[in-house]
Enzyme design. Structure first.
Site, mmCIF file in Angstrom:
data_model
loop_
_atom_site.group_PDB
_atom_site.id
_atom_site.type_symbol
_atom_site.label_atom_id
_atom_site.label_comp_id
_atom_site.label_asym_id
_atom_site.label_seq_id
_atom_site.Cartn_x
_atom_site.Cartn_y
_atom_site.Cartn_z
ATOM 1 N N GLU A 164 1.090 -1.137 0.216
ATOM 2 C CA GLU A 164 0.100 0.046 -0.105
ATOM 3 C C GLU A 164 0.851 1.358 0.140
ATOM 4 O O GLU A 164 1.789 1.435 0.512
ATOM 5 C CB GLU A 164 -0.776 -0.020 1.264
ATOM 6 N N GLU A 196 -1.812 11.623 4.196
ATOM 7 C CA GLU A 196 -2.849 11.631 5.048
ATOM 8 C C GLU A 196 -2.718 12.673 6.110
ATOM 9 O O GLU A 196 -1.635 12.783 6.508
ATOM 10 C CB GLU A 196 -2.877 9.935 5.650
#
Length: 212
Positions: free
Chosen positions: A64, A69
């Protein structure tokens, strides 16, 4: 849109995401995303990438890539460290299973000394090369990983825990990150991205992520 409930309480919030799994994926190249993050308590925006094919099995075996974020809170502190919208993170996740999800050695952060990521647009960059992965914010390199000969198996010390055969042993030093990944852009609300025991505007987080 309709939701119903039996014994469980319906979540009070719905959010959306966009993904390019059916339209665009890439392996090597440079990406720049110019974006302004949302603002608000417990909002979790993310721009990230997942493997278009899970060649090595379910998450996190096939990897991933989190380009950016943030926690959109204006004032969110954990052990006196500001964890709100002045801080962003970029991360690679990989491992053998959810209990061996490796991310700490491939997690990079940037902190704004003035303003926050919700006040103005910033450029979040990702560069995928055959020997390394690099993350940028506004053209400034914040993190780079060039795996050793043992690849990400060695980076994550997975030979020690959980041990066993290297699930990426037949690949390159960049496996599982040397295959096509697609984009996901989403805004989530709540979740375990907000650690327990942290303070928001002088108040404790109003829920617990611990399993009782």
């Amino acid at each position: 849109c309709v939701a119903t409930s039996d014994e469980d309480i319906i979540n009070p919030i719905q959010s959306a995401r966009m993904r390019t799994i059916n339209s665009f994926s890439f392996t090597y190249g440079t990406v720049e995303i110019r974006a302004k993050m949302p603002r608000g308590d417990w909002i979790w925006p993310a721009m990230w990438m997942m493997p278009t094919e899970n060649r090595f099995g379910p998450w996190p075996r096939s990897g991933e890539i989190d380009i950016v974020e943030i926690r959109a809170n204006n004032d969110f502190t954990c052990r006196n460290k500001q964890m709100g919208n002045t801080l962003m993170g970029s991360t690679l996740h990989f491992g053998t299973d959810a209990q061996h999800n490796i991310w700490r050695p491939t997690h990079y952060e940037a902190v704004l000394e003035e303003g926050d990521f919700a006040s103005d647009f910033h450029v979040f960059g990702l560069q995928r090369l055959p020997q390394s992965i690099r993350f940028y914010v506004d053209g400034i390199l914040i993190g780079e990983i060039t795996p050793p000969d043992g690849g990400f198996w060695e980076v994550g010390q997975l030979d020690r825990d959980p041990g066993g055969p290297n699930i990426w042993g037949n690949g390159t030093t960049m496996t599982p990150f040397d295959y096509p990944f697609h984009f996901i852009l989403n805004v989530a609300v709540g979740g375990n991205f907000f650690p327990d025991g942290c303070i928001n505007h002088q108040f404790q987080k109003p829920w617990s992520t611990k399993v009782k």
